[in-house]
Scaffold this active site. Structure first.
Site, short mmCIF file in Angstrom:
data_model
loop_
_atom_site.label_atom_id
_atom_site.label_comp_id
_atom_site.label_asym_id
_atom_site.label_seq_id
_atom_site.Cartn_x
_atom_site.Cartn_y
_atom_site.Cartn_z
N HIS A 71 0.82 -1.20 0.00
CA HIS A 71 0.00 0.00 0.00
C HIS A 71 0.86 1.26 0.00
O HIS A 71 2.00 1.26 0.50
CB HIS A 71 -0.94 0.00 1.20
CG HIS A 71 -2.04 -1.01 1.08
ND1 HIS A 71 -3.10 -1.04 1.94
CD2 HIS A 71 -2.25 -2.02 0.18
CE1 HIS A 71 -3.92 -2.03 1.60
NE2 HIS A 71 -3.41 -2.64 0.54
N GLU A 73 0.73 4.01 1.67
CA GLU A 73 1.13 4.51 2.99
C GLU A 73 2.36 3.78 3.50
O GLU A 73 3.29 4.39 4.05
CB GLU A 73 -0.02 4.34 4.01
CG GLU A 73 -1.30 5.03 3.61
CD GLU A 73 -2.29 4.15 2.86
OE1 GLU A 73 -3.50 4.31 3.06
OE2 GLU A 73 -1.85 3.28 2.06
#
Length: 159
Positions: A71, A73
């Site tokens: 991901h 993030e």
């Protein structure tokens, strides 16, 4: 004097641009880590470096989720870790509301605020965790005048 774009919208526009590098079309996600109004790290969702990407070989699905990608993030946090940049006390600007696992990692990395553009499967567990940890989250929208103003300026420059 022209009307300058506010910081929140500036950083969110960066996240939206960074998302265009994503290699999993299930969700083009971009993240920008910001400390003292300075970008310290960025990330987009994609495979482990050197490994095949979803847009090349397809999705690797487990329980309805593509697990081939890291991901955005996490990639932003990992970029900071790789180059020795502290994430403590930073804010993140992310195109989609973070999943529960990313929220846990963001909290553990010392992120003090989550700014997001799209509501995306906003997980009640993630929202409760952020609330319990005292970490605010805010949806940031882009004022169209900044996008349209740029497009108008680019057209002028071409002529």
């Amino acid at each position: 004097m022209h009307d300058r774009i506010p910081w929140k919208q500036y950083f969110m526009m960066q996240a939206l641009v960074i998302a265009q590098r994503s290699t999993c079309n299930r969700a083009l996600v971009g993240s920008v880590l910001v400390k003292d109004n300075r970008i310290i790290g960025t990330g987009y969702n994609g495979s482990v470096s050197g490994q095949p990407h979803c847009d090349e070989v397809g999705h690797q699905m487990v329980d309805g989720h593509c697990v081939r990608t890291i991901h955005s993030e996490m990639n932003a946090i990992i970029q900071c870790a790789k180059f020795g940049v502290s994430t403590d006390g930073t804010e993140i600007y992310v195109t989609h509301f973070p999943c529960y696992n990313c929220c846990k990692s963001l909290l553990q990395a010392g992120i003090k605020k989550i700014n997001y553009y799209f509501d995306y499967r906003d997980n009640p567990l993630a929202m409760k965790l952020l609330h319990d940890c005292g970490v605010p989250y805010e949806q940031i929208k882009i004022d169209r005048k900044y996008v349209e103003g740029l497009a108008h300026k680019l057209e002028e420059d071409e002529n």
